[in-house]
Design a protein around this motif. Structure first.
Motif, PDB file in Angstrom:
ATOM      1  N   SER A 168      -8.910  -1.686   3.932  1.00 18.14           N
ATOM      2  CA  SER A 168      -8.644  -2.019   5.329  1.00 18.14           C
ATOM      3  C   SER A 168      -7.934  -3.355   5.312  1.00 18.14           C
ATOM      4  CB  SER A 168      -9.940  -2.147   6.127  1.00 18.14           C
ATOM      5  OG  SER A 168     -10.530  -0.882   6.307  1.00 18.14           O
ATOM      6  N   ALA A 169      -6.800  -3.449   6.017  1.00 21.15           N
ATOM      7  CA  ALA A 169      -6.012  -4.682   5.966  1.00 21.15           C
ATOM      8  C   ALA A 169      -5.220  -4.885   7.247  1.00 21.15           C
ATOM      9  CB  ALA A 169      -5.047  -4.628   4.775  1.00 21.15           C
ATOM     10  N   ASN A 170      -4.872  -6.121   7.495  1.00 19.26           N
ATOM     11  CA  ASN A 170      -3.926  -6.471   8.547  1.00 19.26           C
ATOM     12  C   ASN A 170      -2.577  -6.714   7.889  1.00 19.26           C
ATOM     13  OD1 ASN A 170      -5.835  -6.419  10.646  1.00 19.26           O
ATOM     14  ND2 ASN A 170      -6.475  -8.494  10.186  1.00 19.26           N
ATOM     15  N   TYR A 171      -1.503  -6.606   8.653  1.00 19.08           N
ATOM     16  CA  TYR A 171      -0.148  -6.832   8.141  1.00 19.08           C
ATOM     17  C   TYR A 171       0.189  -8.320   8.199  1.00 19.08           C
ATOM     18  CZ  TYR A 171       0.718  -1.791   8.379  1.00 19.08           C
ATOM     19  OH  TYR A 171       0.681  -0.435   8.196  1.00 19.08           O
ATOM     20  N   ASP A 172      -0.620  -9.138   7.540  1.00 14.97           N
ATOM     21  CA  ASP A 172      -0.452 -10.584   7.624  1.00 14.97           C
ATOM     22  C   ASP A 172      -0.197 -11.253   6.280  1.00 14.97           C
ATOM     23  OD1 ASP A 172      -2.965 -10.350   6.464  1.00 14.97           O
ATOM     24  OD2 ASP A 172      -4.044 -11.232   8.159  1.00 14.97           O
ATOM     25  N   GLY A 173      -0.061 -10.474   5.217  1.00 15.74           N
ATOM     26  CA  GLY A 173       0.220 -11.032   3.899  1.00 15.74           C
ATOM     27  C   GLY A 173      -0.988 -11.614   3.190  1.00 15.74           C
ATOM     28  N   LYS A 174      -2.172 -11.491   3.782  1.00 16.40           N
ATOM     29  CA  LYS A 174      -3.396 -12.003   3.154  1.00 16.40           C
ATOM     30  C   LYS A 174      -4.028 -10.909   2.302  1.00 16.40           C
ATOM     31  CE  LYS A 174      -4.313 -15.178   6.925  1.00 16.40           C
ATOM     32  NZ  LYS A 174      -5.237 -15.531   8.005  1.00 16.40           N
ATOM     33  N   ASP A 175      -4.779 -11.338   1.272  1.00 14.31           N
ATOM     34  CA  ASP A 175      -5.454 -10.393   0.387  1.00 14.31           C
ATOM     35  C   ASP A 175      -6.669  -9.771   1.076  1.00 14.31           C
ATOM     36  OD1 ASP A 175      -3.684 -10.921  -1.674  1.00 14.31           O
ATOM     37  OD2 ASP A 175      -4.988 -12.380  -2.648  1.00 14.31           O
ATOM     38  N   TYR A 176      -6.792  -8.432   0.935  1.00 17.01           N
ATOM     39  CA  TYR A 176      -7.939  -7.688   1.449  1.00 17.01           C
ATOM     40  C   TYR A 176      -8.492  -6.827   0.323  1.00 17.01           C
ATOM     41  CZ  TYR A 176      -6.523  -9.065   6.124  1.00 17.01           C
ATOM     42  OH  TYR A 176      -6.204  -9.804   7.227  1.00 17.01           O
ATOM     43  N   PRO A 177      -9.815  -6.566   0.305  1.00 19.02           N
ATOM     44  CA  PRO A 177     -10.420  -5.751  -0.757  1.00 19.02           C
ATOM     45  C   PRO A 177      -9.826  -4.348  -0.842  1.00 19.02           C
ATOM     46  CG  PRO A 177     -12.117  -6.834   0.549  1.00 19.02           C
ATOM     47  CD  PRO A 177     -10.815  -7.060   1.256  1.00 19.02           C
ATOM     48  N   TYR A 178      -9.655  -3.893  -2.071  1.00 17.27           N
ATOM     49  CA  TYR A 178      -9.110  -2.564  -2.391  1.00 17.27           C
ATOM     50  C   TYR A 178     -10.137  -1.943  -3.328  1.00 17.27           C
ATOM     51  CZ  TYR A 178      -5.225   0.682  -3.464  1.00 17.27           C
ATOM     52  OH  TYR A 178      -4.403   1.774  -3.587  1.00 17.27           O
ATOM     53  N   THR A 179     -10.850  -0.923  -2.898  1.00 15.53           N
ATOM     54  CA  THR A 179     -11.947  -0.376  -3.699  1.00 15.53           C
ATOM     55  C   THR A 179     -11.599   0.972  -4.299  1.00 15.53           C
ATOM     56  OG1 THR A 179     -12.990   0.681  -1.787  1.00 15.53           O
ATOM     57  CG2 THR A 179     -13.674  -1.575  -2.281  1.00 15.53           C
ATOM     58  N   GLY A 180     -12.195   1.242  -5.470  1.00 19.53           N
ATOM     59  CA  GLY A 180     -12.040   2.538  -6.117  1.00 19.53           C
ATOM     60  C   GLY A 180     -10.956   2.608  -7.169  1.00 19.53           C
ATOM     61  N   SER A 181     -10.190   1.552  -7.354  1.00 20.72           N
ATOM     62  CA  SER A 181      -9.109   1.558  -8.334  1.00 20.72           C
ATOM     63  C   SER A 181      -9.452   0.664  -9.525  1.00 20.72           C
ATOM     64  CB  SER A 181      -7.811   1.047  -7.703  1.00 20.72           C
ATOM     65  OG  SER A 181      -6.816   0.878  -8.696  1.00 20.72           O
ATOM     66  N   PRO A 182      -9.232   1.155 -10.748  1.00 24.32           N
ATOM     67  CA  PRO A 182      -9.422   0.290 -11.906  1.00 24.32           C
ATOM     68  C   PRO A 182      -8.241  -0.671 -12.105  1.00 24.32           C
ATOM     69  CG  PRO A 182      -8.711   2.453 -12.610  1.00 24.32           C
ATOM     70  CD  PRO A 182      -8.899   2.526 -11.120  1.00 24.32           C
ATOM     71  N   LEU A 183      -7.140  -0.458 -11.385  1.00 29.64           N
ATOM     72  CA  LEU A 183      -5.923  -1.240 -11.600  1.00 29.64           C
ATOM     73  C   LEU A 183      -5.809  -2.477 -10.714  1.00 29.64           C
ATOM     74  CD1 LEU A 183      -3.429   1.735 -11.915  1.00 29.64           C
ATOM     75  CD2 LEU A 183      -4.532   0.436 -13.751  1.00 29.64           C
ATOM     76  N   TRP A 184      -6.380  -2.451  -9.501  1.00 25.55           N
ATOM     77  CA  TRP A 184      -6.289  -3.597  -8.598  1.00 25.55           C
ATOM     78  C   TRP A 184      -7.508  -3.657  -7.703  1.00 25.55           C
ATOM     79  CZ3 TRP A 184      -1.598  -0.933  -9.472  1.00 25.55           C
ATOM     80  CH2 TRP A 184      -1.482   0.286  -8.824  1.00 25.55           C
ATOM     81  N   ASP A 185      -7.809  -4.858  -7.226  1.00 26.50           N
ATOM     82  CA  ASP A 185      -8.978  -5.026  -6.360  1.00 26.50           C
ATOM     83  C   ASP A 185      -8.650  -5.675  -5.012  1.00 26.50           C
ATOM     84  OD1 ASP A 185      -8.643  -7.674  -7.261  1.00 26.50           O
ATOM     85  OD2 ASP A 185     -10.270  -7.487  -8.708  1.00 26.50           O
ATOM     86  N   THR A 186      -7.379  -6.064  -4.803  1.00 27.21           N
ATOM     87  CA  THR A 186      -6.956  -6.547  -3.485  1.00 27.21           C
ATOM     88  C   THR A 186      -5.560  -6.032  -3.168  1.00 27.21           C
ATOM     89  OG1 THR A 186      -5.926  -8.609  -4.246  1.00 27.21           O
ATOM     90  CG2 THR A 186      -8.285  -8.711  -3.683  1.00 27.21           C
ATOM     91  N   ILE A 187      -5.248  -6.035  -1.861  1.00 31.95           N
ATOM     92  CA  ILE A 187      -3.910  -5.681  -1.402  1.00 31.95           C
ATOM     93  C   ILE A 187      -3.537  -6.616  -0.258  1.00 31.95           C
ATOM     94  CG2 ILE A 187      -4.755  -3.938   0.236  1.00 31.95           C
ATOM     95  CD1 ILE A 187      -2.128  -2.325  -0.487  1.00 31.95           C
ATOM     96  N   ALA A 188      -2.273  -7.019  -0.225  1.00 30.48           N
ATOM     97  CA  ALA A 188      -1.717  -7.828   0.861  1.00 30.48           C
ATOM     98  C   ALA A 188      -0.478  -7.093   1.369  1.00 30.48           C
ATOM     99  CB  ALA A 188      -1.347  -9.217   0.367  1.00 30.48           C
ATOM    100  N   ILE A 189      -0.363  -6.965   2.702  1.00 26.03           N
ATOM    101  CA  ILE A 189       0.728  -6.186   3.293  1.00 26.03           C
ATOM    102  C   ILE A 189       1.438  -7.003   4.361  1.00 26.03           C
ATOM    103  CG2 ILE A 189       1.319  -4.014   4.455  1.00 26.03           C
ATOM    104  CD1 ILE A 189      -1.450  -2.984   3.597  1.00 26.03           C
ATOM    105  N   ARG A 190       2.761  -6.848   4.433  1.00 26.99           N
ATOM    106  CA  ARG A 190       3.592  -7.475   5.475  1.00 26.99           C
ATOM    107  C   ARG A 190       4.625  -6.470   5.962  1.00 26.99           C
ATOM    108  NH1 ARG A 190       3.368 -12.907   6.149  1.00 26.99           N
ATOM    109  NH2 ARG A 190       2.563 -14.129   4.441  1.00 26.99           N
ATOM    110  N   TRP A 191       4.982  -6.573   7.236  1.00 23.79           N
ATOM    111  CA  TRP A 191       6.069  -5.757   7.766  1.00 23.79           C
ATOM    112  C   TRP A 191       7.415  -6.310   7.308  1.00 23.79           C
ATOM    113  CZ3 TRP A 191       5.559  -1.136   9.403  1.00 23.79           C
ATOM    114  CH2 TRP A 191       4.416  -0.727  10.081  1.00 23.79           C
ATOM    115  N   VAL A 192       8.330  -5.439   6.944  1.00 20.19           N
ATOM    116  CA  VAL A 192       9.713  -5.800   6.659  1.00 20.19           C
ATOM    117  C   VAL A 192      10.565  -5.418   7.866  1.00 20.19           C
ATOM    118  CG1 VAL A 192      11.709  -5.353   5.167  1.00 20.19           C
ATOM    119  CG2 VAL A 192       9.402  -5.515   4.173  1.00 20.19           C
TER     120      VAL A 192
END
Length: 159
Positions: A82-106
């Motif tokens: 669950s994340a906002n489109y603000d470029g901040k890190d949010y928890p990413y669960t269930g993946s062995p490859l990453w544990d956070t995601i940050a999203i921004r609109w282009v």
């Protein structure tokens, strides 16, 4: 003075009446359920999952993603964030490859993202939804769990 007043009022009316475009939050056309088209997708190093369905729920500037699938070995997978489109890190669960995601609109159809593992960037990329809203591509480059170069190009079709 009267002519100047009318010019200023007309200019203001044009500016106020213009669509806001990138100045506002775009209508998030990613909302809904998407199925991976394995034949059009690629992942280096592979292998690709046998299947994957992504469901995106959008409320205002907030997005929730649930990704269910079957990996290359036939095991079920469940990844969520669950994340906002603000470029901040949010928890990413269930993946062995990453544990956070940050999203921004282009733009109204494209979002950029950064996924990290233990605070270190593991994958950067973008998600693009076609203008007709029927196809979504997710592409990115980074490193896999072994620290080797990795690249994804995933094609999803709206259900």
């Amino acid at each position: 003075m009267t002519r100047t007043f009318f010019v200023v009022v007309a200019a203001l009316a044009i500016v106020v009446g213009m669509p806001s475009g990138s100045m506002s939050q775009p209508a998030d056309i990613v909302a809904g359920t998407w199925a991976l088209n394995v034949s059009k997708s690629k992942m280096t190093p592979g292998p690709l999952p046998k299947s994957q369905t992504r469901t995106y729920e959008v409320t205002g500037k907030h997005m929730k993603s649930v990704q269910k699938g079957i990996d290359a070995e036939g095991k079920p997978t469940l990844v969520q964030f669950s994340a906002n489109y603000d470029g901040k890190d949010y928890p990413y669960t269930g993946s062995p490859l990453w544990d956070t995601i940050a999203i921004r609109w282009v733009d109204d159809y494209t979002a950029s993202f950064v996924q990290k593992k233990n605070g270190k960037v593991a994958l950067t990329g973008k998600r693009v939804v076609s203008k007709n809203g029927k196809t979504m591509t997710i592409s990115g480059k980074g490193t896999n769990a072994d620290g080797k170069p990795a690249e994804i190009f995933l094609v999803f079709e709206k259900r």
